[in-house]
Write a protein that holds these residues in place. Structure first.
Motif, PDB file in Angstrom:
ATOM      1  N   HIS A 333       0.797  -1.178  -0.064  1.00 19.14           N
ATOM      2  CA  HIS A 333      -0.107   0.033   0.083  1.00 19.14           C
ATOM      3  C   HIS A 333       0.831   1.283  -0.042  1.00 19.14           C
ATOM      4  CE1 HIS A 333      -3.178  -2.718   1.376  1.00 19.14           C
ATOM      5  NE2 HIS A 333      -4.236  -1.976   0.735  1.00 19.14           N
ATOM      6  N   GLY A 334       2.038   1.019   0.218  1.00 18.27           N
ATOM      7  CA  GLY A 334       2.988   2.510   0.309  1.00 18.27           C
ATOM      8  C   GLY A 334       2.630   3.154   1.602  1.00 18.27           C
ATOM      9  N   GLY A 335       3.093   4.310   1.334  1.00 16.00           N
ATOM     10  CA  GLY A 335       2.833   5.101   2.518  1.00 16.00           C
ATOM     11  C   GLY A 335       1.316   5.758   2.402  1.00 16.00           C
ATOM     12  N   GLY A 336       0.658   6.141   3.460  1.00 13.56           N
ATOM     13  CA  GLY A 336      -0.819   6.717   3.528  1.00 13.56           C
ATOM     14  C   GLY A 336      -1.179   7.006   4.939  1.00 13.56           C
ATOM     15  N   ARG A 337      -2.617   7.544   4.716  1.00  9.41           N
ATOM     16  CA  ARG A 337      -3.040   7.746   6.116  1.00  9.41           C
ATOM     17  C   ARG A 337      -4.531   7.723   5.923  1.00  9.41           C
ATOM     18  NH1 ARG A 337      -1.823  10.564  10.707  1.00  9.41           N
ATOM     19  NH2 ARG A 337      -3.456  11.641  11.895  1.00  9.41           N
ATOM     20  N   MET A 338      -5.021   7.386   7.193  1.00 10.72           N
ATOM     21  CA  MET A 338      -6.416   7.135   7.252  1.00 10.72           C
ATOM     22  C   MET A 338      -7.090   8.333   7.345  1.00 10.72           C
ATOM     23  SD  MET A 338      -7.354   3.803   7.086  1.00 10.72           S
ATOM     24  CE  MET A 338      -9.019   4.224   7.520  1.00 10.72           C
ATOM     25  N   GLU A 339      -8.504   8.350   6.623  1.00 14.00           N
ATOM     26  CA  GLU A 339      -9.488   9.677   6.856  1.00 14.00           C
ATOM     27  C   GLU A 339     -10.098   9.511   8.155  1.00 14.00           C
ATOM     28  OE1 GLU A 339     -12.033  10.187   3.649  1.00 14.00           O
ATOM     29  OE2 GLU A 339     -10.678   9.681   2.187  1.00 14.00           O
ATOM     30  N   VAL A 340      -9.355  10.247   9.265  1.00 11.33           N
ATOM     31  CA  VAL A 340      -9.697  10.240  10.439  1.00 11.33           C
ATOM     32  C   VAL A 340     -11.145  10.574  10.712  1.00 11.33           C
ATOM     33  CG1 VAL A 340      -9.151  10.616  13.015  1.00 11.33           C
ATOM     34  CG2 VAL A 340      -7.363  10.490  11.222  1.00 11.33           C
ATOM     35  N   ALA A 341     -11.554  11.462  10.192  1.00 10.92           N
ATOM     36  CA  ALA A 341     -13.036  12.213  10.536  1.00 10.92           C
ATOM     37  C   ALA A 341     -14.081  11.133   9.905  1.00 10.92           C
ATOM     38  CB  ALA A 341     -13.213  13.724   9.952  1.00 10.92           C
ATOM     39  N   ALA A 342     -13.740  10.747   8.599  1.00  6.26           N
ATOM     40  CA  ALA A 342     -14.659   9.667   8.067  1.00  6.26           C
ATOM     41  C   ALA A 342     -14.938   8.487   9.006  1.00  6.26           C
ATOM     42  CB  ALA A 342     -14.365   9.338   6.548  1.00  6.26           C
ATOM     43  N   LEU A 343     -13.605   7.829   9.556  1.00  9.78           N
ATOM     44  CA  LEU A 343     -13.637   6.744  10.271  1.00  9.78           C
ATOM     45  C   LEU A 343     -14.260   6.807  11.602  1.00  9.78           C
ATOM     46  CD1 LEU A 343     -12.519   3.744  10.802  1.00  9.78           C
ATOM     47  CD2 LEU A 343     -10.502   4.807  11.862  1.00  9.78           C
ATOM     48  N   LEU A 344     -14.432   7.916  11.916  1.00  9.93           N
ATOM     49  CA  LEU A 344     -14.832   8.174  13.680  1.00  9.93           C
ATOM     50  C   LEU A 344     -16.510   8.282  13.304  1.00  9.93           C
ATOM     51  CD1 LEU A 344     -12.658  10.709  15.177  1.00  9.93           C
ATOM     52  CD2 LEU A 344     -12.840   8.339  15.618  1.00  9.93           C
ATOM     53  N   GLU A 345     -16.725   9.001  12.195  1.00 11.63           N
ATOM     54  CA  GLU A 345     -18.101   9.158  11.830  1.00 11.63           C
ATOM     55  C   GLU A 345     -18.701   7.736  11.361  1.00 11.63           C
ATOM     56  OE1 GLU A 345     -21.177  11.368   8.554  1.00 11.63           O
ATOM     57  OE2 GLU A 345     -19.221  11.627   8.526  1.00 11.63           O
ATOM     58  N   VAL A 346     -18.281   6.837  10.742  1.00 16.96           N
ATOM     59  CA  VAL A 346     -18.755   5.435  10.490  1.00 16.96           C
ATOM     60  C   VAL A 346     -18.848   4.646  11.786  1.00 16.96           C
ATOM     61  CG1 VAL A 346     -18.212   3.295   9.442  1.00 16.96           C
ATOM     62  CG2 VAL A 346     -18.028   5.592   8.179  1.00 16.96           C
ATOM     63  N   LEU A 347     -17.863   5.058  12.731  1.00 18.61           N
ATOM     64  CA  LEU A 347     -17.833   4.076  14.185  1.00 18.61           C
ATOM     65  C   LEU A 347     -18.894   4.456  14.888  1.00 18.61           C
ATOM     66  CD1 LEU A 347     -13.905   3.520  14.419  1.00 18.61           C
ATOM     67  CD2 LEU A 347     -15.629   1.767  13.819  1.00 18.61           C
ATOM     68  N   GLY A 348     -19.482   5.717  14.572  1.00 20.08           N
ATOM     69  CA  GLY A 348     -20.283   6.435  15.641  1.00 20.08           C
ATOM     70  C   GLY A 348     -19.481   6.799  16.710  1.00 20.08           C
ATOM     71  N   TRP A 349     -18.568   7.876  16.634  1.00 17.37           N
ATOM     72  CA  TRP A 349     -17.723   8.097  17.512  1.00 17.37           C
ATOM     73  C   TRP A 349     -18.506   9.334  18.327  1.00 17.37           C
ATOM     74  CZ3 TRP A 349     -13.416   5.911  19.117  1.00 17.37           C
ATOM     75  CH2 TRP A 349     -12.428   6.360  20.028  1.00 17.37           C
ATOM     76  N   PRO A 350     -18.502   9.192  19.758  1.00 14.06           N
ATOM     77  CA  PRO A 350     -17.799   8.383  20.693  1.00 14.06           C
ATOM     78  C   PRO A 350     -18.664   7.066  21.003  1.00 14.06           C
ATOM     79  CG  PRO A 350     -18.610  10.316  21.926  1.00 14.06           C
ATOM     80  CD  PRO A 350     -18.922  10.485  20.454  1.00 14.06           C
ATOM     81  N   THR A 351     -18.011   5.907  20.979  1.00 18.08           N
ATOM     82  CA  THR A 351     -18.857   4.707  21.120  1.00 18.08           C
ATOM     83  C   THR A 351     -18.969   4.578  22.444  1.00 18.08           C
ATOM     84  OG1 THR A 351     -16.830   3.284  21.280  1.00 18.08           O
ATOM     85  CG2 THR A 351     -17.605   3.928  18.969  1.00 18.08           C
ATOM     86  N   GLU A 352     -18.393   4.865  23.496  1.00 16.37           N
ATOM     87  CA  GLU A 352     -18.835   4.616  24.856  1.00 16.37           C
ATOM     88  C   GLU A 352     -18.362   5.875  25.523  1.00 16.37           C
ATOM     89  OE1 GLU A 352     -16.201   1.348  26.033  1.00 16.37           O
ATOM     90  OE2 GLU A 352     -17.017  -0.088  24.784  1.00 16.37           O
ATOM     91  N   CYS A 353     -18.941   6.017  26.881  1.00 13.98           N
ATOM     92  CA  CYS A 353     -18.725   6.992  27.810  1.00 13.98           C
ATOM     93  C   CYS A 353     -17.191   7.141  28.171  1.00 13.98           C
ATOM     94  CB  CYS A 353     -19.436   6.913  29.039  1.00 13.98           C
ATOM     95  SG  CYS A 353     -18.998   8.002  30.194  1.00 13.98           S
TER      96      CYS A 353
END
Length: 392
Positions: A333-353
Motif C-alpha cells: 500500500h506504500g505510505g498513506g493515512r486514514m481519513e480520521v474524521a470519516a472513520l470516526l463518523e462511521v464508527l459512531g464516535w464516541p462509541t462509549e462514555c
C-alpha cells in the motif's frame, strides 16, 4: 396571639434543625458508603526504589513538585494520570534517563537539528549514597539546537533518574534536575515510550514525498488540525483527557480496538446489526516497513447501516493503528493515512462514555456520563480534600 407566634417560632427552629441534621447525615452516609481515595493513596501499592528521594511541595506524592507538574502541564493532585500503577514522576524520570542514553554524541550526528549529548567526563569517581555504586563525577550536556536549549546533567543524576528520581545525592554532586527544562530540551513531555510506528504528519517516504503533505499539527498529538476540528477535539491541547498519552496515539489505538471487536461478515453475505466489518482479505501478504511484520494485503470495509456510511481500512493501516498511528507504511500500500474524521463518523464516535471527545453533562463530576449521588460524593471528597480541619 403571642402564644401563636411562639409556637410558630418553635416550629420553624425545629424544622431548620431537623433539615440541617438530615443534610449532615446524608453527607456522612454518602462519604461512608463510598471509600474516600486521596491522591497520595494511589501510591500506596507502589514499591518506591530507595533512590527515590521525597521532594517538598509535592501534593500528590509522585516525586514531581507541584511547580514541575504545572510547567509540564500535568495535574498536581493526581499521582498516576495514565493509571499504569507507576507514579508520574518516577515514570518520567526513567523515560528521560532512557532518552539521554539513546542520544547520539556530537560526532555521531547524521543531520541538522538533531538533539545530541556532550559527555564531559572527568578523572574521578563519586559514590551513590544509596547503593554505593561508583560513578563518574562528570556531567552530560544535552543540546537541542532547534529550540536553542541546553542543560547539564551530572552522571550521578542520570543514575538516580534510571531509578525514578530527579533528585540525586552523591559525594560530590547533589541536588535536583530542572525537570521542565530537561523535558523541553529532550522534547519529552509524556512518560510513555515512543513507538517507531507513530509516524509524524510530515513523515516523507523516499521517492514519494510526505504522507500527509497539507497537514498541520499545532499541538503535536499526531492528529492534523483539520482532523481535530472535524472530530470536535481541541487542536491546542495534545492531551485533552489528561492521561499523559497524546490524543492521536490514544485515538488510533482505541479505533483499532473497536474495529477488532466488530462483528465480521464475509464479502457477499448479509450485513449484521449495528456497525460491522466486511472482510476483503486476499491471498497475499505485505510487510510493515517499520517492524517487518507480515500482514494480509487486503482490507476491511467498516459499515454503519444506521448512517449509511462506510470506509475501507487496509489491514496494514489497522496494524499501525494498534501502535498509535493513523499513518501507515507498507511495501504494497506504500505510505498513506486514514481519513480520521470519516472513520470516526462511521464508527459512531464516541462509541462509549469516556472515549476521547465525550461531552459530559453538567454536574457529572466523576465523568460516568450520568449525574447521580456519586457526583455528590465526589463533591464532598473535593471539599474535604481542600478544607483544613484546623481552620476556623
Amino acid at each position: 396571639m403571642r402564644r401563636l407566634r411562639r409556637a410558630r417560632d418553635r416550629h420553624l427552629r425545629t424544622t431548620h434543625r431537623v433539615a440541617r441534621r438530615i443534610v449532615a447525615a446524608g453527607a456522612v452516609a454518602a462519604v461512608c458508603l463510598v471509600p474516600r481515595v486521596t491522591p497520595a493513596a494511589s501510591n500506596d501499592a507502589f514499591a518506591f526504589d530507595r533512590h527515590c528521594i521525597v521532594v517538598v511541595n509535592d501534593t500528590d506524592k509522585d516525586l514531581l513538585t507541584d511547580r514541575d507538574e504545572l510547567a509540564l502541564g500535568y495535574r498536581p493532585f493526581e499521582a498516576d494520570q495514565n493509571r499504569n500503577g507507576v507514579p508520574d514522576g518516577v515514570e518520567l524520570a526513567m523515560r528521560c534517563a532512557r532518552a539521554i542514553a539513546q542520544l547520539p554524541s556530537e560526532a555521531e550526528l547524521t543531520g541538522d537539528g538533531q538533539t545530541y549529548k556532550q559527555e564531559m567526563l572527568v578523572f574521578g569517581l563519586e559514590t551513590c549514597e544509596v547503593c554505593g555504586e561508583a560513578i563518574n563525577m562528570g556531567v552530560v550536556r544535552v543540546v537541542n539546537p532547534v529550540r536553542g536549549l541546553a542543560i547539564e546533567v551530572p552522571v550521578i543524576a542520570s543514575h538516580y533518574m534510571e531509578h525514578g528520581s530527579f533528585s540525586y545525592a552523591g559525594e560530590v554532586n547533589r541536588g535536583r534536575i530542572d525537570v521542565a527544562r530537561l523535558a523541553a530540551t529532550l522534547g519529552v513531555r509524556f512518560p510513555c515510550e515512543p513507538d517507531e510506528h507513530q509516524l509524524p504528519l510530515d513523515y516523507a517516504v523516499e521517492g514519494r514525498g510526505p504522507i500527509a503533505p497539507e497537514a498541520r499539527d499545532l499541538d503535536g498529538d499526531l492528529l492534523a488540525d483539520s482532523e481535530e476540528l472535524a472530530a470536535g477535539l481541541n487542536l491546542y491541547d495534545a492531551d485533552q483527557d489528561g492521561d499523559l498519552v497524546p490524543d492521536g496515539i490514544q485515538l488510533a489505538r482505541r479505533c483499532a480496538e473497536i474495529i477488532d471487536r466488530l462483528a465480521t461478515v464475509e464479502a457477499g453475505e448479509p450485513g449484521a446489526a449495528g456497525v460491522y466489518r466486511v472482510s476483503y482479505m486476499m491471498r497475499g501478504l505485505e510487510w510493515c516497513e517499520i517492524c517487518g511484520q507480515s500482514v494480509n494485503m487486503g482490507y476491511w470495509q467498516i459499515v454503519n447501516p444506521d448512517s449509511g456510511g462506510s470506509i475501507e481500512v487496509p489491514e496494514i493501516a489497522r496494524h499501525f493503528m494498534e501502535h498509535g498511528s493513523f499513518s501507515y507504511l507498507g511495501d504494497r500500500h506504500g505510505g498513506g493515512r486514514m481519513e480520521v474524521a470519516a472513520l470516526l463518523e462511521v464508527l459512531g464516535w464516541p462509541t462509549e462514555c469516556g472515549d476521547l471527545g465525550t461531552r459530559y453533562p453538567p454536574g457529572d463530576l466523576n465523568r460516568d456520563c450520568k449525574v447521580d449521588a456519586q457526583d455528590f460524593v465526589e463533591l464532598v471528597n473535593w471539599w474535604l480534600d481542600s478544607t483544613d480541619p484546623d481552620d476556623r
